[in-house]
Design a protein around this motif. Sequence first.
Motif, mmCIF file in Angstrom:
data_model
loop_
_atom_site.group_PDB
_atom_site.id
_atom_site.type_symbol
_atom_site.label_atom_id
_atom_site.label_comp_id
_atom_site.label_asym_id
_atom_site.label_seq_id
_atom_site.Cartn_x
_atom_site.Cartn_y
_atom_site.Cartn_z
ATOM 1 N N GLY A 233 35.106 -19.662 -7.650
ATOM 2 C CA GLY A 233 34.637 -20.905 -8.006
ATOM 3 C C GLY A 233 33.879 -21.580 -6.905
ATOM 4 N N ASP A 234 33.729 -21.101 -5.762
ATOM 5 C CA ASP A 234 32.999 -21.741 -4.772
ATOM 6 C C ASP A 234 31.653 -21.321 -4.920
ATOM 7 N N ARG A 235 30.639 -21.777 -5.587
ATOM 8 C CA ARG A 235 29.599 -21.570 -5.768
ATOM 9 C C ARG A 235 28.565 -21.534 -4.515
ATOM 10 N N ALA A 236 28.729 -22.770 -3.997
ATOM 11 C CA ALA A 236 27.829 -23.280 -2.963
ATOM 12 C C ALA A 236 28.089 -22.173 -1.711
ATOM 13 N N THR A 237 29.365 -21.822 -1.390
ATOM 14 C CA THR A 237 29.437 -20.897 -0.428
ATOM 15 C C THR A 237 28.919 -19.483 -0.808
ATOM 16 N N ALA A 238 29.102 -19.102 -2.203
ATOM 17 C CA ALA A 238 28.519 -17.827 -2.680
ATOM 18 C C ALA A 238 27.192 -17.764 -2.393
ATOM 19 N N ALA A 239 26.346 -18.991 -2.787
ATOM 20 C CA ALA A 239 24.825 -18.723 -2.785
ATOM 21 C C ALA A 239 24.432 -18.591 -1.489
ATOM 22 N N ARG A 240 25.196 -19.316 -0.699
ATOM 23 C CA ARG A 240 24.799 -19.167 0.969
ATOM 24 C C ARG A 240 24.935 -17.738 1.330
#
Length: 383
Positions: A343-350
């Motif tokens: 659910g940590d999309r920001a970290t995943a995108a980075r």
Amino acid sequence: MDEALLRGLTPGVLGVLVRRGADFAAAEDAVQDALVEALRVWPDDPPRDPRGWLVTVAWRKFLDASRADTARRRREDRVEEEPAPGPVAEVDDTLRLYFLCAHPALSPAAAVALTLRAVGGLTTRQIAGAYLVPEATMAQRISRAKRTVSGVRLDRPGDVATVLRVLYLVFNEGYSGDVDLAAEAIRLTRQLAARVDHPEVAGLLALMLLHHARRAARTTPDGALVPLAEQDRSRWDTAVIAEGVAVLQAALVRDRLGEFQAQAAVAALHADAPTAGETDWVQIVEWYDELLRLTDSPVVGLNRAVAVGEADGPRAGLAALADVDPAVPRRTAAAAYLHERAGDRATAARLYAEAARAASNLAERDHLTRQAARLNTVPGGDG
């Protein structure tokens, strides 16, 4: 002209010349000259005994080259005079050539190139095309490899494990140019399996078949990568899967587990699942545990962490990933996937963007870039 026949005859013809006294480099050159002659002559005048024809012509080419080279005069005195044309004794030298081409003095790239040339029967042009390098570059690589193994005596059993690793390298090159190296690796491994009664040879063949069965679904028509979970499983080749599973089962019952059998077992579990959601991840983790015991490979540790994430949840997968060296290829991409699952999309995108910058090929880079862009455009992606 049946090029497959020529390629199948190549190792046997090469072996005859070596047994008659030719060193490997000179014998291989002579066989290649004979193959060129066959391509010119056979369409209009096919021989009754193709193997005997090739042996006769290759031997003549070798003697001509020896006599024309004054620096090789001493060797010329040692070789037999040209045998009379006729049937050639059936002695299988293919296995000897496998071990010679996988000699430990050769780099992996040189061993692969020499195997494709001497055992596979491919031309230098075909090998260069498959590796997307100039033909002259590949010719130099093969020439250096031949010089390295010339004069090497195989008077003790060769290392099957080294041969298998060379074939696995060929398989992983996949497809480029006009030569399908994945299919060529399967052909050569079948050939080896017919000569060596070893469960790991069968394990490698099973692994290749199970991976190759998914090939049609692995990319879109425009060449984009399709992750395993998103592949259209109706496009998987069920006949090839069935063969791979049968080969694997026959190897496993011998109770001499090796890393290729364990890898094939993981591939079989993926192939057995009707949908991605029905994959038996618990068993896959168990097989990765076996692989770690056998190899202690960081790449296996990476794959195990992803499998743990599927079996026990993404947080457990990230915890397992923490034990994997950050320098391992694709670790960042795996971390991105597990963070997205958590659910940590920001970290995943980075992390997807970071993995894209480090990707080793264009298709992988494009896939990871699209993953990052997808998450960056999701409403609320910052949370």
